[in-house]
Design a protein around this motif. Structure first.
Motif, PDB file in Angstrom:
ATOM      1  N   TYR A 127       0.880  -1.184   0.000  1.00 53.12           N
ATOM      2  CA  TYR A 127       0.000   0.000   0.000  1.00 53.12           C
ATOM      3  C   TYR A 127       0.907   1.221   0.000  1.00 53.12           C
ATOM      4  CZ  TYR A 127      -4.089   2.868   1.314  1.00 53.12           C
ATOM      5  OH  TYR A 127      -5.110   3.794   1.344  1.00 53.12           O
ATOM      6  N   GLN A 166      -2.314  -5.526  -3.348  1.00 51.10           N
ATOM      7  CA  GLN A 166      -2.005  -4.112  -3.201  1.00 51.10           C
ATOM      8  C   GLN A 166      -3.297  -3.315  -3.077  1.00 51.10           C
ATOM      9  OE1 GLN A 166      -0.438  -1.713  -6.354  1.00 51.10           O
ATOM     10  NE2 GLN A 166      -1.420  -2.884  -7.986  1.00 51.10           N
ATOM     11  N   VAL A 167      -3.215  -2.234  -2.307  1.00 54.54           N
ATOM     12  CA  VAL A 167      -4.325  -1.302  -2.181  1.00 54.54           C
ATOM     13  C   VAL A 167      -4.018  -0.098  -3.064  1.00 54.54           C
ATOM     14  CG1 VAL A 167      -5.739   0.060  -0.601  1.00 54.54           C
ATOM     15  CG2 VAL A 167      -4.677  -2.063   0.194  1.00 54.54           C
ATOM     16  N   THR A 194      -5.602  -6.057  -6.893  1.00 52.56           N
ATOM     17  CA  THR A 194      -5.632  -4.662  -6.475  1.00 52.56           C
ATOM     18  C   THR A 194      -6.992  -4.335  -5.871  1.00 52.56           C
ATOM     19  OG1 THR A 194      -4.084  -4.065  -8.239  1.00 52.56           O
ATOM     20  CG2 THR A 194      -5.302  -2.271  -7.197  1.00 52.56           C
ATOM     21  N   VAL A 195      -6.977  -3.787  -4.662  1.00 50.97           N
ATOM     22  CA  VAL A 195      -8.189  -3.427  -3.937  1.00 50.97           C
ATOM     23  C   VAL A 195      -8.399  -1.922  -4.056  1.00 50.97           C
ATOM     24  CG1 VAL A 195      -9.342  -3.493  -1.700  1.00 50.97           C
ATOM     25  CG2 VAL A 195      -7.740  -5.306  -2.342  1.00 50.97           C
ATOM     26  N   ASP A 196      -9.628  -1.515  -4.327  1.00 50.39           N
ATOM     27  CA  ASP A 196      -9.929  -0.092  -4.529  1.00 50.39           C
ATOM     28  C   ASP A 196     -10.563   0.510  -3.269  1.00 50.39           C
ATOM     29  OD1 ASP A 196     -10.434   2.406  -5.496  1.00 50.39           O
ATOM     30  OD2 ASP A 196     -11.575   1.752  -7.253  1.00 50.39           O
ATOM     31  N   PRO A 197      -9.870   1.468  -2.610  1.00 52.08           N
ATOM     32  CA  PRO A 197     -10.420   2.086  -1.404  1.00 52.08           C
ATOM     33  C   PRO A 197     -11.236   3.350  -1.672  1.00 52.08           C
ATOM     34  CG  PRO A 197      -8.179   2.817  -1.685  1.00 52.08           C
ATOM     35  CD  PRO A 197      -8.489   1.935  -2.876  1.00 52.08           C
ATOM     36  N   GLN A 214      -9.217   1.933   7.445  1.00 50.34           N
ATOM     37  CA  GLN A 214      -8.084   1.004   7.421  1.00 50.34           C
ATOM     38  C   GLN A 214      -8.547  -0.427   7.688  1.00 50.34           C
ATOM     39  OE1 GLN A 214      -4.974   1.448   6.598  1.00 50.34           O
ATOM     40  NE2 GLN A 214      -4.306   3.514   7.092  1.00 50.34           N
ATOM     41  N   VAL A 217     -10.393  -2.123   4.735  1.00 53.85           N
ATOM     42  CA  VAL A 217      -9.551  -2.577   3.632  1.00 53.85           C
ATOM     43  C   VAL A 217      -9.342  -4.083   3.700  1.00 53.85           C
ATOM     44  CG1 VAL A 217      -7.212  -2.478   2.688  1.00 53.85           C
ATOM     45  CG2 VAL A 217      -8.394  -0.373   3.291  1.00 53.85           C
ATOM     46  N   LEU A 220     -11.082  -6.806   1.361  1.00 54.86           N
ATOM     47  CA  LEU A 220     -10.459  -7.137   0.082  1.00 54.86           C
ATOM     48  C   LEU A 220     -11.456  -7.571  -0.991  1.00 54.86           C
ATOM     49  CD1 LEU A 220      -7.398  -9.134   1.432  1.00 54.86           C
ATOM     50  CD2 LEU A 220      -7.431  -6.792   0.646  1.00 54.86           C
TER      51      LEU A 220
END
Length: 235
Positions: A127, A166-167, A194-197, A214, A217, A220
């Motif tokens: 991240y 990965q974020v 890839t995770v989208d926040p 946080q 997240v 996932l």
């Protein structure tokens, strides 16, 4: 990744920050979740996870503890899980290229985590990127640097298909957030998720995710890579 959740301004004149000390239930200590401390010893993990690693900054809640607890809640047989914190806040991805002090330190800690007890490195959580949104040239080469970094890590840890989670960026300090985000989602490497926040709440600094965000997240988006984490895994 070092964790900035729960940071508050302690002194308006100097803009000094402190951590509010609030640990949500998702991030509470678990006897089956350990961390490799700065002295390369295994201890029970707790927030702030990077307190003795990211020593030049004030650290708060990050996604690491919540992720490990979520993996165990999904399947208790996954434990014990070892977390190997290596993050340094406010860094450009060029500072993590192979041969740099940060890269060498990360690989040294990763190798040490499995040297004593024969564990296995099961995944990398990544991240980073806010600092790469400042200059256009950094943002434009971010994708190439990111893929090279992931390939180098896999090579040096002798794990060519190491799962990487990965974020993507939720914000940035410069005008090229979208360019970096496109690079993060554009990687074509196998076994990278890839995770989208986007949509999660950022804190008072308008940059880092809040404590609640946080810990969210860790969901996932039902990430199927999480199923690769197995007993005695170092993450």
């Amino acid at each position: 990744m070092a964790g900035r959740g729960g940071l508050i301004i302690n002194d308006d004149r100097t803009r000094t920050q402190i951590w509010d000390g609030v640990v949500p239930s998702a991030s509470r200590p678990n006897p089956s979740v350990l961390r490799l401390n700065a002295k390369l010893s295994w201890v029970q993990a707790h927030e702030p996870l990077h307190a003795d690693i990211d020593v030049a900054s004030v650290d708060g809640v990050g996604p690491g503890m919540a992720f490990a607890n979520a993996v165990l809640a999904d399947d208790p047989s996954n434990g014990p899980i070892g977390l190997v914190p290596c993050a340094i806040g406010g860094t450009n991805i060029s500072q993590w290229e192979k041969g740099t002090p940060l890269y060498r330190h990360m690989v040294k800690r990763a190798r040490a985590s499995v040297a004593a007890d024969g564990g296995t490195i099961r995944a990398l959580l990544w991240y980073q990127g806010e600092s790469d949104t400042i200059l256009k040239q950094d943002a434009e080469v971010y994708g190439r640097r990111l893929e090279r970094l992931f390939q180098d890590i896999r090579l040096d840890l002798m794990s060519p298909m190491l799962p990487i989670i990965q974020v993507a960026l939720a914000s940035g300090v410069g005008p090229y957030v979208d360019t970096v985000r496109e690079a993060q989602f554009g990687t074509e490497l196998l076994n990278v998720r890839t995770v989208d926040p986007i949509g999660l709440t950022v804190g008072p600094d308008k940059l880092h995710l809040t404590t609640e965000s946080q810990t969210l997240v860790q969901t996932l988006d039902d990430c199927d890579i999480c199923s690769t984490v197995s007993p005695t895994g170092s993450i």
